[in-house]
Design a protein around this motif. Structure first.
Motif, short mmCIF file in Angstrom:
data_model
loop_
_atom_site.label_atom_id
_atom_site.label_comp_id
_atom_site.label_asym_id
_atom_site.label_seq_id
_atom_site.Cartn_x
_atom_site.Cartn_y
_atom_site.Cartn_z
N ASN A 87 0.81 -1.22 0.00
CA ASN A 87 0.00 0.00 0.00
C ASN A 87 0.84 1.27 0.00
OD1 ASN A 87 -2.52 -1.38 0.10
ND2 ASN A 87 -2.18 -1.77 2.29
N THR A 88 2.14 1.14 0.09
CA THR A 88 3.01 2.32 0.06
C THR A 88 3.05 2.87 -1.36
OG1 THR A 88 4.40 1.37 1.81
CG2 THR A 88 5.32 3.21 0.55
N GLU A 89 2.68 4.12 -1.50
CA GLU A 89 2.75 4.77 -2.81
C GLU A 89 4.20 5.18 -3.08
OE1 GLU A 89 -0.12 8.06 -4.29
OE2 GLU A 89 1.70 9.10 -3.60
N ILE A 90 4.76 4.70 -4.18
CA ILE A 90 6.16 4.99 -4.49
C ILE A 90 6.22 5.60 -5.89
CG2 ILE A 90 8.51 4.10 -4.61
CD1 ILE A 90 7.63 1.78 -2.84
N THR A 91 6.46 6.90 -5.94
CA THR A 91 6.38 7.67 -7.18
C THR A 91 7.76 8.03 -7.70
OG1 THR A 91 4.28 8.66 -6.50
CG2 THR A 91 5.48 9.77 -8.26
N LEU A 92 7.91 7.90 -9.01
CA LEU A 92 9.11 8.38 -9.70
C LEU A 92 8.71 9.43 -10.71
CD1 LEU A 92 12.17 8.10 -10.36
CD2 LEU A 92 11.49 6.46 -12.13
N GLU A 93 9.30 10.61 -10.60
CA GLU A 93 9.08 11.66 -11.61
C GLU A 93 10.04 11.45 -12.76
OE1 GLU A 93 7.84 15.23 -11.62
OE2 GLU A 93 6.39 14.97 -10.01
N THR A 94 9.56 11.74 -13.97
CA THR A 94 10.40 11.59 -15.15
C THR A 94 10.06 12.64 -16.20
OG1 THR A 94 11.20 10.03 -16.83
CG2 THR A 94 8.85 9.94 -16.28
N THR A 95 10.99 12.84 -17.10
CA THR A 95 10.73 13.63 -18.30
C THR A 95 10.44 12.66 -19.44
OG1 THR A 95 13.07 13.61 -18.92
CG2 THR A 95 12.32 15.47 -17.58
N PRO A 96 9.83 13.12 -20.52
CA PRO A 96 9.58 12.21 -21.65
C PRO A 96 10.84 11.56 -22.21
CG PRO A 96 8.24 14.18 -21.88
CD PRO A 96 9.17 14.43 -20.72
#
Length: 251
Positions: A87-96
């Motif tokens: 249930n841990t939300e693990i987000t990675l930001e990226t560029t195209p």
């Protein structure tokens, strides 16, 4: 508890960016920076791993420049100190440009379950003048993500950039949401006041249309099935960002 991991390195500096960031990738500096992150994480070790993380957010500016080794070392440190679960939300930001098949395949080896990508606009002139990417980069990245294991894709947009036309961002969002079914979250922001090239103001929508543009975009996103839960963030049912919600309501 939420864990925010700040990565201040970018492939290039966007012309409108006023934040502290390094507009080039020097992996010696990145290596040193990641070691500092790991040291900071380990400072929280109590020997009991009693704290469960609700979210982990790799953000600001291009976390996707990190290598497999960087992610391995960071996640080893996190797992040594904290608990994470399904249930841990693990987000990675990226560029195209960074959302390539090879990179996505590498990210899939880690517990990321949410990918957030900057789009900003589908107007080629807007992307060129602001020193962003190309429209074809955006579509290629979304094609790659649509074929990945990720079911929770978030996209960012900016209203009031140069060459933007009335209602254009709303139509951009609509076209992408209808084409790519894994888009579950939309963020759109108004360009902040700042010291931009003088020509920008004459190349964008008029200030008198600023509020109407926000309202039209908001209504368009809501008609597409997204609920606003924060002033700039909209999500499909069950896909509100835990990280964003924590900043908004602190719970």
């Amino acid at each position: 508890m939420q864990l925010y991991i700040h990565i201040p390195f970018c492939d290039s500096k966007c012309l409108y960016c006023k934040f502290a960031s390094i507009g080039q990738i020097d992996y010696e500096k990145v290596d040193t920076y990641v070691k500092k992150i790991i040291t900071d994480i380990k400072k929280h070790n109590t020997g009991s791993k009693s704290v469960l993380l609700k979210s982990i957010y790799f953000w600001w500016w291009t976390p996707s420049i990190l290598t497999k080794s960087h992610f391995e070392n960071i996640f080893n440190a996190i797992n040594w100190v904290f608990q994470i679960n399904e249930n841990t939300e693990i987000t990675l930001e990226t560029t195209p440009q960074r959302a390539t098949r090879d990179n996505i395949s590498m990210w899939e080896n880690f517990p990321f379950n949410r990918i957030s990508m900057w789009v900003e606009s589908l107007n080629p002139k807007t992307l060129e003048i602001t020193r962003r990417w190309k429209v074809e980069d955006i579509y290629l990245a979304l094609d790659n993500l649509e074929l990945s294991k990720y079911e929770n894709i978030s996209l960012d947009f900016i209203i009031w950039l140069p060459y933007s036309q009335k209602k254009e961002i709303a139509w951009n969002i609509e076209s992408l949401v209808l084409k790519y079914k894994k888009i579950k979250h939309i963020s759109f922001y108004m360009l902040e006041a700042g010291d931009y090239p003088k020509i920008w103001k004459s190349l964008s929508i008029k200030e008198d249309d600023y509020e109407d543009e926000y309202i039209f975009t908001k209504k368009t996103v809501e008609k597409l099935g997204f609920e606003r839960y924060e002033i700039s963030n909209f999500a499909k049912l069950w896909y509100k960002s835990i990280h964003n919600s924590w900043y908004w309501v602190h719970s």
